[in-house]
Motif scaffolding. Structure first.
Motif, PDB file in Angstrom:
ATOM      1  N   ASN A 249       0.860  -1.190   0.000  1.00 44.98           N
ATOM      2  CA  ASN A 249       0.000   0.000   0.000  1.00 44.98           C
ATOM      3  C   ASN A 249       0.889   1.230   0.000  1.00 44.98           C
ATOM      4  OD1 ASN A 249      -2.007   1.896   0.240  1.00 44.98           O
ATOM      5  ND2 ASN A 249      -2.527   1.400   2.360  1.00 44.98           N
ATOM      6  N   ILE A 250       1.023   1.887  -1.145  1.00 45.59           N
ATOM      7  CA  ILE A 250       1.880   3.066  -1.249  1.00 45.59           C
ATOM      8  C   ILE A 250       1.222   4.241  -0.535  1.00 45.59           C
ATOM      9  CG2 ILE A 250       2.861   4.765  -2.829  1.00 45.59           C
ATOM     10  CD1 ILE A 250       3.312   2.511  -4.812  1.00 45.59           C
ATOM     11  N   ILE A 251       1.962   4.836   0.382  1.00 48.22           N
ATOM     12  CA  ILE A 251       1.455   5.976   1.146  1.00 48.22           C
ATOM     13  C   ILE A 251       1.919   7.292   0.529  1.00 48.22           C
ATOM     14  CG2 ILE A 251       1.392   7.077   3.417  1.00 48.22           C
ATOM     15  CD1 ILE A 251       0.003   4.382   3.326  1.00 48.22           C
ATOM     16  N   ALA A 252       3.209   7.386   0.185  1.00 45.51           N
ATOM     17  CA  ALA A 252       3.763   8.607  -0.391  1.00 45.51           C
ATOM     18  C   ALA A 252       4.663   8.244  -1.555  1.00 45.51           C
ATOM     19  CB  ALA A 252       4.550   9.379   0.668  1.00 45.51           C
ATOM     20  N   LEU A 253       4.706   9.117  -2.566  1.00 48.03           N
ATOM     21  CA  LEU A 253       5.497   8.849  -3.760  1.00 48.03           C
ATOM     22  C   LEU A 253       5.971  10.161  -4.358  1.00 48.03           C
ATOM     23  CD1 LEU A 253       4.678   6.357  -6.610  1.00 48.03           C
ATOM     24  CD2 LEU A 253       5.106   8.752  -7.172  1.00 48.03           C
ATOM     25  N   THR A 254       7.222  10.188  -4.819  1.00 43.67           N
ATOM     26  CA  THR A 254       7.734  11.344  -5.540  1.00 43.67           C
ATOM     27  C   THR A 254       8.795  10.884  -6.526  1.00 43.67           C
ATOM     28  OG1 THR A 254       8.541  13.620  -5.311  1.00 43.67           O
ATOM     29  CG2 THR A 254       9.583  11.964  -3.924  1.00 43.67           C
TER      30      THR A 254
ATOM     31  N   GLN B 112       7.690  -0.662   6.449  1.00 48.90           N
ATOM     32  CA  GLN B 112       7.762   0.624   7.144  1.00 48.90           C
ATOM     33  C   GLN B 112       9.165   1.029   7.602  1.00 48.90           C
ATOM     34  OE1 GLN B 112       4.824   1.383  10.114  1.00 48.90           O
ATOM     35  NE2 GLN B 112       3.171   0.451   8.957  1.00 48.90           N
ATOM     36  N   ASN B 113      10.158   0.206   7.348  1.00 49.07           N
ATOM     37  CA  ASN B 113      11.500   0.548   7.794  1.00 49.07           C
ATOM     38  C   ASN B 113      12.354   1.159   6.693  1.00 49.07           C
ATOM     39  OD1 ASN B 113      11.702  -1.721   6.248  1.00 49.07           O
ATOM     40  ND2 ASN B 113      13.185  -2.758   7.575  1.00 49.07           N
TER      41      ASN B 113
ATOM     42  N   SER C  33      17.109   0.848  -1.208  1.00 48.94           N
ATOM     43  CA  SER C  33      16.169   1.463  -0.282  1.00 48.94           C
ATOM     44  C   SER C  33      16.917   2.405   0.639  1.00 48.94           C
ATOM     45  CB  SER C  33      15.422   0.399   0.533  1.00 48.94           C
ATOM     46  OG  SER C  33      16.330  -0.351   1.305  1.00 48.94           O
ATOM     47  N   LEU C  34      16.214   3.443   1.087  1.00 50.11           N
ATOM     48  CA  LEU C  34      16.765   4.406   2.036  1.00 50.11           C
ATOM     49  C   LEU C  34      16.215   4.080   3.421  1.00 50.11           C
ATOM     50  CD1 LEU C  34      16.265   7.724   0.019  1.00 50.11           C
ATOM     51  CD2 LEU C  34      18.089   6.038  -0.177  1.00 50.11           C
ATOM     52  N   PRO C  35      17.001   4.281   4.463  1.00 50.96           N
ATOM     53  CA  PRO C  35      16.522   3.947   5.806  1.00 50.96           C
ATOM     54  C   PRO C  35      15.353   4.819   6.238  1.00 50.96           C
ATOM     55  CG  PRO C  35      18.591   5.152   5.916  1.00 50.96           C
ATOM     56  CD  PRO C  35      18.374   4.820   4.476  1.00 50.96           C
ATOM     57  N   GLY C  36      14.352   4.187   6.844  1.00 52.24           N
ATOM     58  CA  GLY C  36      13.191   4.930   7.320  1.00 52.24           C
ATOM     59  C   GLY C  36      13.190   5.097   8.828  1.00 52.24           C
ATOM     60  N   ILE C  37      14.385   5.148   9.423  1.00 55.90           N
ATOM     61  CA  ILE C  37      14.493   5.171  10.882  1.00 55.90           C
ATOM     62  C   ILE C  37      14.021   6.477  11.501  1.00 55.90           C
ATOM     63  CG2 ILE C  37      16.367   3.482  10.935  1.00 55.90           C
ATOM     64  CD1 ILE C  37      18.322   5.782  11.198  1.00 55.90           C
ATOM     65  N   TYR C  38      13.845   7.530  10.682  1.00 56.19           N
ATOM     66  CA  TYR C  38      13.417   8.813  11.231  1.00 56.19           C
ATOM     67  C   TYR C  38      11.902   8.988  11.184  1.00 56.19           C
ATOM     68  CZ  TYR C  38      18.368   9.583  10.621  1.00 56.19           C
ATOM     69  OH  TYR C  38      19.742   9.443  10.677  1.00 56.19           O
ATOM     70  N   GLY C  39      11.207   7.961  10.729  1.00 57.50           N
ATOM     71  CA  GLY C  39       9.748   8.010  10.666  1.00 57.50           C
ATOM     72  C   GLY C  39       9.261   7.633   9.286  1.00 57.50           C
ATOM     73  N   PHE C  40       8.404   6.639   9.216  1.00 57.02           N
ATOM     74  CA  PHE C  40       7.847   6.177   7.945  1.00 57.02           C
ATOM     75  C   PHE C  40       7.046   7.307   7.296  1.00 57.02           C
ATOM     76  CE2 PHE C  40       4.039   4.099   6.004  1.00 57.02           C
ATOM     77  CZ  PHE C  40       4.691   3.597   4.886  1.00 57.02           C
ATOM     78  N   PRO C  41       7.421   7.759   6.064  1.00 60.38           N
ATOM     79  CA  PRO C  41       6.783   8.944   5.479  1.00 60.38           C
ATOM     80  C   PRO C  41       5.347   8.712   5.034  1.00 60.38           C
ATOM     81  CG  PRO C  41       8.927   8.510   4.473  1.00 60.38           C
ATOM     82  CD  PRO C  41       8.535   7.278   5.239  1.00 60.38           C
ATOM     83  N   LYS C  42       4.457   9.611   5.476  1.00 58.68           N
ATOM     84  CA  LYS C  42       3.106   9.617   4.913  1.00 58.68           C
ATOM     85  C   LYS C  42       2.983  10.672   3.822  1.00 58.68           C
ATOM     86  CE  LYS C  42       0.620  12.864   7.925  1.00 58.68           C
ATOM     87  NZ  LYS C  42      -0.579  13.046   8.745  1.00 58.68           N
TER      88      LYS C  42
ATOM     89  N   VAL D 233      16.651  17.086  -2.479  1.00 59.94           N
ATOM     90  CA  VAL D 233      16.457  16.888  -1.048  1.00 59.94           C
ATOM     91  C   VAL D 233      15.050  16.358  -0.820  1.00 59.94           C
ATOM     92  CG1 VAL D 233      16.371  17.983   1.228  1.00 59.94           C
ATOM     93  CG2 VAL D 233      18.077  18.710  -0.450  1.00 59.94           C
ATOM     94  N   LEU D 234      14.954  15.227  -0.113  1.00 58.28           N
ATOM     95  CA  LEU D 234      13.670  14.633   0.215  1.00 58.28           C
ATOM     96  C   LEU D 234      13.180  15.171   1.554  1.00 58.28           C
ATOM     97  CD1 LEU D 234      14.209  10.873  -0.696  1.00 58.28           C
ATOM     98  CD2 LEU D 234      12.468  12.363  -1.690  1.00 58.28           C
ATOM     99  N   TYR D 235      12.009  15.812   1.547  1.00 58.68           N
ATOM    100  CA  TYR D 235      11.361  16.234   2.784  1.00 58.68           C
ATOM    101  C   TYR D 235      10.260  15.239   3.099  1.00 58.68           C
ATOM    102  CZ  TYR D 235      13.733  20.751   2.783  1.00 58.68           C
ATOM    103  OH  TYR D 235      14.678  21.739   2.835  1.00 58.68           O
ATOM    104  N   CYS D 236      10.227  14.752   4.340  1.00 57.50           N
ATOM    105  CA  CYS D 236       9.297  13.689   4.720  1.00 57.50           C
ATOM    106  C   CYS D 236       8.533  14.043   5.994  1.00 57.50           C
ATOM    107  CB  CYS D 236      10.058  12.379   4.962  1.00 57.50           C
ATOM    108  SG  CYS D 236      11.071  11.839   3.578  1.00 57.50           S
ATOM    109  N   ILE D 237       7.233  13.735   5.992  1.00 58.99           N
ATOM    110  CA  ILE D 237       6.406  13.845   7.192  1.00 58.99           C
ATOM    111  C   ILE D 237       6.103  12.435   7.675  1.00 58.99           C
ATOM    112  CG2 ILE D 237       4.193  14.573   8.147  1.00 58.99           C
ATOM    113  CD1 ILE D 237       4.070  16.758   6.077  1.00 58.99           C
ATOM    114  N   PRO D 238       6.447  12.079   8.912  1.00 60.05           N
ATOM    115  CA  PRO D 238       6.180  10.724   9.409  1.00 60.05           C
ATOM    116  C   PRO D 238       4.695  10.434   9.540  1.00 60.05           C
ATOM    117  CG  PRO D 238       7.826  11.838  10.766  1.00 60.05           C
ATOM    118  CD  PRO D 238       7.203  12.883   9.879  1.00 60.05           C
TER     119      PRO D 238
END
Length: 373
Positions: free
Chosen positions: A107-112, A128-129, A144-153, A162-167
């Protein structure tokens, strides 16, 4: 232009919230008159795209769109693959399939997309990691890039890749927003902070306007200009009754950003209520007695208007019921082939010659506008 429209009174006050002051306040309660907003006011260049219809490219009813200069990406619940099309709607290839292997998704939550770098990034609820990376040149899973700072929604690409992500799960994340390089190096983040006064439950937003990244979190009512680790408040939205405490059936309002351009801010005022739920506390539901209201703020003329409908200039029709897909630099409105044929049925339609060229079961038609940002 909007300067030709009667401007309702708008209340300006200076407020302080979070880590800044001198924020402009947009008070939706002071606006009464409806207006028709032109598509050409929101976007610069605009194009109509007929997505190619063939078996491997067919889309189900629910799909999402990411649009750029070179590519259109389609994905969404019920569609068993991520599709890649060129700017004219010609199908190129499959980029990812439903599954559990690396590069596949549940289930893709965010995509760019990084078009110059020929890479697609997506976050998958079933993995989710990490953030998955697909090479656009060959459609192969790259890494894959690490998702340790919060799985992006939510996720956008800005500046020098630069990737900006909201957990998705802010409660468990160290930052309410963070930034990564395209190779996954952590650049910084904004630690969780809530506005102590006039707090609302707003939908989070990420966008680009005026060359800057803008952000509204899900726990404040303020639109910020941000960098990797700083934020500056710019606009405060006052909708009416905000929910300070969570009580069953308590009613209130919240703001959901749609898109911001260098000149306009388009947003919805949603009417909500709190309700008990066996699945958890503080569940927000919509007030069935009130429909959402859409507003546009004209930065140039300091005008705030309630939007009755969107008029699509090139197509010569207007919509009261619309649902935009927003990419970093494009705004998209999709129409099912059946709906589009009905709208161009009249001989007076500028696209009437498409009527017989499209079948009701064809893939949807997209109206893409390049946002002035």
């Amino acid at each position: 232009m909007l300067k030709d429209i009667l401007i309702s009174m708008i209340i300006w006050v200076v407020v302080g919230c979070g880590n800044g002051s001198g924020v402009k306040r947009l008070d939706t309660r002071a606006v009464e008159k409806d207006t028709v907003l032109k598509w050409s006011q929101l976007v610069g260049e605009s194009r109509l795209v007929r997505m190619e219809t063939k078996e491997e490219a067919l889309l189900n009813d629910y799909f999402r769109v990411w649009a750029g200069e070179k590519y259109i990406i389609t994905y969404g619940w019920g569609n068993k693959e991520v599709g890649m099309l060129d700017a004219d709607g010609t199908y190129i290839r499959k980029l990812a399939s439903y599954g559990r292997a690396p590069g596949e998704y549940q289930n893709i939550i965010a995509l760019t997309v990084d078009e110059p770098g020929e890479r697609l990034y997506f976050s998958d609820y079933g993995r989710q990691n990490s953030i998955q990376v697909i090479n656009l040149k060959n459609g192969e899973y790259e890494n894959s890039l690490p998702g340790i700072y919060g799985f992006p929604k939510k996720m956008i690409l800005a500046g020098d890749s630069v990737l900006y992500c909201i957990p998705l799960l802010l409660k468990d994340a160290a930052y309410e927003i963070y930034a990564l390089t395209s190779s996954g190096q952590f650049l910084g983040g904004i630690k969780k902070e809530t506005c102590r006064e006039e707090r609302q439950k707003n939908h989070s937003y990420l966008g680009i306007a005026g060359g800057f990244v803008h952000y509204m979190s899900g726990i404040t009512d303020t639109l910020y200009r941000i960098t990797a680790d700083t934020r500056k408040p710019e606009y405060y939205f006052h909708a009416g009754h905000y929910l300070k405490e969570f009580k069953p059936d308590e009613k209130g309002e919240e703001i959901e950003m749609i898109v911001e351009t260098s000149r306009f801010i388009l947003f919805d005022r949603l009417f909500i209520r709190m309700a008990d739920s066996r699945f958890g506390k503080n569940i927000i539901t919509y007030d069935e007695n009130r429909d959402p209201e859409t507003y546009v703020f004209d930065k140039l003329n300091d005008g705030l208007f309630k939007v009755k409908s969107i008029y699509f200039d090139d197509l010569d029709f207007e919509l009261e019921d619309y649902l935009f897909e927003v990419s970093e630099h494009y705004l998209c409105q999709s129409f099912s082939a059946m709906e589009f044929r009905e709208r161009i049925k009249s001989a007076n339609s500028p696209y009437h010659d498409w009527y017989n060229a499209i079948a009701d079961d064809d893939n949807p038609v997209l109206v893409l506008g390049k946002v002035r940002n």
